[in-house]
Design an enzyme around this catalytic site. Structure first.
Site, PDB file in Angstrom:
ATOM      1  N   ASP A  91      76.099 -24.358 -65.055  1.00  0.00           N
ATOM      2  CA  ASP A  91      74.998 -24.363 -65.894  1.00  0.00           C
ATOM      3  C   ASP A  91      75.899 -24.546 -67.048  1.00  0.00           C
ATOM      4  OD1 ASP A  91      72.474 -25.138 -66.979  1.00  0.00           O
ATOM      5  OD2 ASP A  91      72.639 -23.221 -67.649  1.00  0.00           O
ATOM      6  N   ASP A 141      66.026 -19.790 -69.413  1.00  0.00           N
ATOM      7  CA  ASP A 141      67.334 -20.698 -69.937  1.00  0.00           C
ATOM      8  C   ASP A 141      67.440 -20.244 -71.540  1.00  0.00           C
ATOM      9  OD1 ASP A 141      69.489 -22.160 -70.394  1.00  0.00           O
ATOM     10  OD2 ASP A 141      69.252 -24.486 -70.801  1.00  0.00           O
TER      11      ASP A 141
END
Ligand SMILES: [Zn+2]
Length: 428
Positions: free
Chosen positions: A150, A303
């Protein structure tokens, strides 16, 4: 540890009940439970949820302790009602070996605010060329089952295929940051009407959607499991919906900010709105909300991406991408999903606790609020209304897009295996 009686809580938003916790476990749930020998917490009709689980958090340690540490990040998590977070691998050094993931795992345990489950990198150094030691990370004390590069996309189809094949052997999952790199070179915001007007480099929806389409097909071909990080477009929703209808083993997440904010905010040129994937359009926001409600999108993941002041307080093009989110996630979900009638509190518990725990294999989290279960709990004052004040954040960073914005709801108490980590809105 003694007994705690949480009196008059709306469990999953239902009728008020008492919840008796003994040590690390829920002993009983019912009405008129005896408070004898117990510390009493008056819930006064607040909503009691299972402790929230975040499958996508950046804790920044090791290497960027000026943004966040495992300690400050897990304190932020406890403040937001989380009892488990999955820590992304893009640290310095990268979490691509057993040594780094064990270090992060141990720090979480030592601090005791929130369980930290490290995510391992898919490729060495997040460079996308060579598979990292996935097996060694899985067999380490950290027991890694989720792997992700990520921040970067695993864009090489052969590497992605090998990763899916590898994790299949032990029931792991690859979490993809879907961003076709060539299509997003120099991209600064969503490609559309606003980017054209502002003259900023556009980030087309197809850069996300093409990778998702490829990866669900790869997962089907390999017979493995893929998770898609932070869906941001209506088209991505359609692809995941199609893949699920076809029986492909895919799960997907949406962030709170993609459920609320649009690219219109970029007109302010305030870099606090600069994020990856970028804020999209109203049409995308509505499609994401609907998909979370109907289960096409499985979970909400924050996130949480802390950045120090100097990396955000600069001109748009130079600013780092990302927003903090742990301490505001539940409020944004209350506003966008509960108060719109799209989800009830049981649905929120499912999308923010049970399902993320299941995807990541976080044993003991995401369990029902019932007798015999671990006492991982979150008490929420859903009637609260207040403006977000980042000065009060437990996170080391302040890059929230909600400063001064009124949001509903406030987490008042969090318990991790019966131990209070947040009491009356204050960290224990
Ligand atoms: Zn990402």
């Amino acid at each position: 540890m003694g007994k705690i009686l949480i009196r008059g809580a709306k469990v999953l938003g239902g009728e008020p009940q008492d919840v008796l916790v003994d040590g690390e476990v829920i002993e009983a749930v019912g009405t008129g439970l005896s408070a004898e020998g117990a510390e009493v917490v008056e819930a006064d009709g607040k909503v009691l949820l299972p402790g929230l689980v975040d499958l996508h958090t950046h804790l920044r340690e090791p290497g960027r302790e000026d943004s966040e540490t495992v300690l400050t990040g897990t304190r932020a998590a406890a403040s937001g009602g989380f009892t488990a977070v999955f820590a992304m691998a893009n640290t310095f050094p990268v979490a691509d070996t057993a040594g780094v993931v064990e270090q992060v795992y141990r720090l979480g345990r030592e601090h005791g605010y929130c369980d930290v489950q490290p995510i391992g990198a898919v490729t060495v150094g997040l460079e996308g060329r060579q598979l990292a030691e996935l097996g060694a990370m899985h067999e380490s004390a950290a027991g890694v089952t989720v792997f992700s590069d990520d921040g970067k996309c695993v864009d090489d189809a052969v590497i992605m295929r090998r990763a899916l094949e590898y994790v299949k052997a032990f029931g792991g999952v690859v979490a993809q940051h879907a961003q076709e790199p060539r299509l997003t070179e120099g991209a600064q915001m969503n490609e559309g009407v606003v980017s054209a007007e502002l003259g900023l480099g556009g980030w087309p929806a197809v850069a996300e959607e093409s990778i998702i389409a490829r990866d669900v097909l790869l997962a089907e071909h390999v017979g493995s499991r893929v998770h898609i990080c932070h869906l941001s477009t209506a088209g991505s929703v359609e692809i995941v919906r199609w893949a699920k209808s076809r029986g492909i083993d895919v799960t997907a997440e949406v962030t709170p900010h993609h459920l609320l904010l649009t690219d219109e905010l970029v007109r302010t040129y305030n870099p606090v709105y600069k994020v990856n994937p970028p804020l999209r359009t109203e049409r995308d926001v509505l499609a994401l909300r609907e998909a979370l409600a109907d289960g096409t999108i499985d979970i909400v993941a924050t996130d949480h991406a802390p950045h120090p002041h100097e990396d955000k307080d600069c001109e748009w093009a130079a600013a780092a991408m990302g927003m903090v989110g742990l301490e505001t996630a539940l409020s944004v979900v209350q506003q966008t999903m509960v108060e719109t009638g799209l989800l009830d509190w049981a649905g929120v518990a499912d999308r923010m606790s049970a399902r993320p725990a299941a995807i990541g294999g976080a044993t003991g989290h995401g369990r029902p609020v019932s007798a015999g279960e671990p006492a991982n709990l979150t008490l929420v004052d859903t009637a609260y209304r207040g403006a977000v004040d980042p000065a009060g954040f437990a996170s080391r960073s302040r890059n929230t897009p909600y400063e001064g914005r009124e949001l509903p709801g406030r987490v008042t108490h969090t318990w991790l295996r019966g131990k209070a980590t947040l009491v009356d809105g204050k960290l224990a």
